[in-house]
Scaffold this active site. Structure first.
Site, PDB file in Angstrom:
ATOM      1  N   TRP A 105      -3.774  -5.636   0.403  1.00  0.00           N
ATOM      2  CA  TRP A 105      -2.696  -4.827   0.964  1.00  0.00           C
ATOM      3  C   TRP A 105      -3.065  -3.359   1.026  1.00  0.00           C
ATOM      4  O   TRP A 105      -2.784  -2.689   2.031  1.00  0.00           O
ATOM      5  CB  TRP A 105      -1.387  -5.048   0.208  1.00  0.00           C
ATOM      6  CG  TRP A 105      -0.829  -6.404   0.503  1.00  0.00           C
ATOM      7  CD1 TRP A 105      -0.717  -7.456  -0.364  1.00  0.00           C
ATOM      8  CD2 TRP A 105      -0.342  -6.898   1.769  1.00  0.00           C
ATOM      9  NE1 TRP A 105      -0.185  -8.554   0.278  1.00  0.00           N
ATOM     10  CE2 TRP A 105       0.048  -8.240   1.582  1.00  0.00           C
ATOM     11  CE3 TRP A 105      -0.206  -6.336   3.032  1.00  0.00           C
ATOM     12  CZ2 TRP A 105       0.568  -9.025   2.614  1.00  0.00           C
ATOM     13  CZ3 TRP A 105       0.312  -7.110   4.064  1.00  0.00           C
ATOM     14  CH2 TRP A 105       0.694  -8.444   3.845  1.00  0.00           C
ATOM     15  N   ASP A 176       3.103   1.421  -2.779  1.00  0.00           N
ATOM     16  CA  ASP A 176       3.611   0.191  -2.167  1.00  0.00           C
ATOM     17  C   ASP A 176       3.921  -0.771  -3.312  1.00  0.00           C
ATOM     18  O   ASP A 176       3.026  -1.310  -3.946  1.00  0.00           O
ATOM     19  CB  ASP A 176       2.537  -0.389  -1.237  1.00  0.00           C
ATOM     20  CG  ASP A 176       2.945  -1.736  -0.639  1.00  0.00           C
ATOM     21  OD1 ASP A 176       4.027  -2.259  -0.979  1.00  0.00           O
ATOM     22  OD2 ASP A 176       2.168  -2.265   0.187  1.00  0.00           O
ATOM     23  N   LYS A 200      10.063 -10.168  -1.351  1.00  0.00           N
ATOM     24  CA  LYS A 200       9.310 -10.668  -2.497  1.00  0.00           C
ATOM     25  C   LYS A 200      10.217 -10.742  -3.726  1.00  0.00           C
ATOM     26  O   LYS A 200      10.327 -11.756  -4.367  1.00  0.00           O
ATOM     27  CB  LYS A 200       8.102  -9.762  -2.798  1.00  0.00           C
ATOM     28  CG  LYS A 200       7.252  -9.420  -1.579  1.00  0.00           C
ATOM     29  CD  LYS A 200       6.364 -10.568  -1.127  1.00  0.00           C
ATOM     30  CE  LYS A 200       5.733 -10.348   0.240  1.00  0.00           C
ATOM     31  NZ  LYS A 200       4.812  -9.240   0.370  1.00  0.00           N
TER      32      LYS A 200
HETATM   33  C1  LIG Z   1       4.097  -8.629   1.630  1.00  0.00           C
HETATM   34  C2  LIG Z   1       3.509  -7.289   1.416  1.00  0.00           C
HETATM   35  C3  LIG Z   1       3.411  -6.352   2.461  1.00  0.00           C
HETATM   36  C4  LIG Z   1       3.779  -6.657   3.893  1.00  0.00           C
HETATM   37  O1  LIG Z   1       5.106  -6.853   4.072  1.00  0.00           O
HETATM   38  P1  LIG Z   1       5.695  -7.202   5.517  1.00  0.00           P
HETATM   39  O2  LIG Z   1       7.136  -7.256   5.232  1.00  0.00           O
HETATM   40  O3  LIG Z   1       5.100  -8.511   5.926  1.00  0.00           O
HETATM   41  O4  LIG Z   1       5.314  -6.112   6.423  1.00  0.00           O
HETATM   42  C5  LIG Z   1       2.903  -5.104   2.173  1.00  0.00           C
HETATM   43  N1  LIG Z   1       2.487  -4.795   0.926  1.00  0.00           N
HETATM   44  C6  LIG Z   1       2.545  -5.678  -0.088  1.00  0.00           C
HETATM   45  C7  LIG Z   1       2.074  -5.274  -1.442  1.00  0.00           C
HETATM   46  C8  LIG Z   1       3.063  -6.949   0.120  1.00  0.00           C
HETATM   47  O5  LIG Z   1       3.123  -7.820  -0.897  1.00  0.00           O
END
Ligand SMILES: *Cc1c(COP(=O)(O)O)cnc(C)c1O
Length: 362
Positions: A105, A176, A200
């Protein structure tokens, strides 16, 4: 109904009681005669849902008064562009963004940001196949960088930061936290921006949270879509355009549920215990392996491999037969992955551990 445990990395398991409440309110929210999905986002009913959700999240994370909470769309991936479009304009000339590359990511974030500014990979775990967070002493940070970006929990690689780095001067820290927000106590004041997709650990896909310090607002590049200019969004209480209303409602129910459970510190204690149980089963002998350095093992996403990978299909079939679902690893790394977010009860982890032991013939 079949009883299952859902180990999906995202969209992921939600608290059963939240889904039950949503089901009971589906057709008629609090006597309004309407579903939340049908309400105007500017009407008093939805405004009350939105305000409560925001207040509960602020309380859960102890978000200081000089931070704004934004409810956006676009997911974590869109933020990879939205963050630089909002932050690089604060700096004169052609600023550099620092990154620590700890897995898939953060890798995507680096690629996307490079479309808007110069990027510097201050440290990378790639040489060690992303099995640890490079120690801060080895990072080569840029003085006066626009910001420093981290992915504090790498969902695919199962690598989680065990420290908050110290930043130089006024360089904002951007994190993030898509896959571990609300799973552990954090000090929001150490960050300039925290963002995460909801699917998540918070609620349904379609909602993206941004928590941003107020002084970082108001610098968006002219190419930034107005709906993604954080100042415009903040000035309009996340209602510059129609927010993802139903997703905000479900997230609000999840926040209320977390408060009932005792808040983030209480859920963190359970998460520590869940992760301990699962890693202990993986470490018991060499039938399974998790390659991440113990200090950086994610409490939320646990990738693992069978020593004999020819047994992968049999392992997954046996798991499915026991109602242990979505354990297949991400296609980029193979193997298995168990995501054990807040809403995964410890009984689910225990059921997985029992199966791991049984399959290994212990
Ligand atoms: C799932 C995830 C993303 C991407 O999320 P989307 O909603 O698919 O854009 C970005 N960063 C991390 C750490 C993730 O787990």
């Amino acid at each position: 109904m079949t009883h299952i445990y859902n180990f999906s990395a995202g969209p992921a398991v939600l608290p059963k009681t939240v889904l039950q409440q949503a089901a009971s309110e589906m057709l008629d929210w609090h006597g309004s005669g309407m579903s939340v999905m049908e309400m105007s986002h500017r009407g008093p009913e939805f405004i009350s849902i939105y305000r409560q959700a925001e207040a509960d999240l602020r309380e859960l994370l102890a978000v200081p008064d000089n931070y704004r909470i934004l409810f956006l769309q676009g997911g974590g991936l869109a933020e990879n562009a939205i963050v630089p479009m909002n932050l690089v304009g604060r700096c004169a000339g052609s600023p550099t963004i620092d990154f620590v590359h700890t897995g898939s990511w953060s890798g995507k974030s680096i690629k996307e940001a490079a479309r808007y500014a110069r990027v510097n990979v201050a440290a990378s775990g790639e040489g060690e196949q992303f099995t640890s967070v490079p120690p801060q002493a080895s990072w080569r940070l840029t003085p006066g960088a626009a910001y420093l970006h981290l992915c504090t929990n790498e969902t695919i690689d199962g690598v989680e930061f065990d420290f908050v780095p110290t930043v130089q001067g006024a360089v904002p820290l951007v994190a993030d936290m898509s896959s571990h927000i609300l799973s552990r106590v954090i000090d929001v004041s150490q960050y300039g921006v925290i963002f995460g997709g909801a699917q998540k650990n918070i609620g349904p896909a379609g909602l993206t949270l941004v928590i941003v310090r107020e002084d970082l607002l108001g610098h968006a590049l002219s190419i930034c879509p107005s709906a993604f200019d954080w100042k415009t969004v903040a000035d309009n209480d996340s209602m510059y355009n129609t927010p993802p209303t139903y997703a905000i409602y479900i997230a609000g129910l999840v926040f209320a549920h977390l408060k009932q459970q005792g808040g983030v510190a209480a859920i963190e204690a359970i998460n520590i215990e869940k992760a301990r149980l699962l890693y202990a089963a993986l470490d018991a002998d060499d039938f399974y392996s998790n390659r991440v350095a113990p200090a950086n093992r994610s409490r939320m996403n646990v990738p693992f491999y069978l020593r004999d990978e020819t047994k992968n299909t049999e392992f997954l079939a046996g798991a499915t037969a026991r109602g242990l679902l979505q354990l297949k690893g991400h296609k980029s790394v193979g193997g298995m992955r168990a995501s054990i977010y807040n809403a995964m009860p410890i009984e689910g982890v225990q059921a997985l551990v029992d199966y791991l032991n049984e399959f290994a013939g212990r």
